[in-house]
Enzyme design. Sequence first.
Site, short mmCIF file in Angstrom:
data_model
loop_
_atom_site.label_atom_id
_atom_site.label_comp_id
_atom_site.label_asym_id
_atom_site.label_seq_id
_atom_site.Cartn_x
_atom_site.Cartn_y
_atom_site.Cartn_z
NE ARG A 104 -22.48 -13.04 22.59
CZ ARG A 104 -21.58 -12.08 22.78
NH1 ARG A 104 -21.45 -11.12 21.90
NH2 ARG A 104 -20.81 -12.10 23.84
CB THR A 108 -26.61 -7.03 16.44
OG1 THR A 108 -26.90 -7.21 17.84
CG2 THR A 108 -27.81 -6.37 15.76
CG ASP A 200 -22.65 -22.73 30.82
OD1 ASP A 200 -22.93 -22.24 31.93
OD2 ASP A 200 -23.08 -22.25 29.75
CG ASP A 203 -25.62 -24.82 31.93
OD1 ASP A 203 -26.58 -24.10 32.26
OD2 ASP A 203 -25.39 -25.12 30.74
#
Length: 209
Positions: A104, A108, A200, A203
């Site tokens: 990402r 933006t 996550d 992870d």
Amino acid sequence: MSKVLVMDHPLIQHKVSLMRDKETGTKEFRELLNEISMLMAYEVTRDLPLRDIEIETPICRAQTKVIAGKKLAIVPILRAGLGMVDGIMSLVPSAKVGHIGLYRDPITLEPVEYYCKLPEDCEEREILLVDPMLATGGSASAAIHFLKRRGCKHIKLVCLIAAPEGTSRIQADHPDVNIYVAAMDEKLNDHGYIIPGLGDAGDRLFGTK
């Protein structure tokens, strides 16, 4: 609009509960994801077309059925999607495997493709795009866009856990892509994590938590 299919098989639900537990270690987490992916693949491939062939059994000649039509390709979204590949391939070992890597943009906030390697004939295959978590849906939607840009027309999205925000995003952006999930959770929190979720997935899968 595309369909959202939640797989409520008792074995899947049991194993998802074990994955959610914060005390579940990396080894067991990885094994559970592999097992759930295999169980999900059984349902995801339920509508594969069949054709008749003639074979000879030890007793006589017989008309039987084999899979016909488009072949499969499994495309994990890096990195957590890698944990779902082996389970699916245990049922369809002839499937080709591609990879899509996204990050990402910090300014933006849009998904940016940093890696994409697909089978040469991907446009002729049915694509199973896999990622354990469908949270906002931004990365999955972008991955589907990248696949379509390369000519892929038959895509299914396969996720372990989804939030309503994520499925709504995919249905709005890609109404032709059906979504298969093992659990539909309540919502996203302020940090974009699925509630109750399992943390996550990347992870926990690779021991980097």
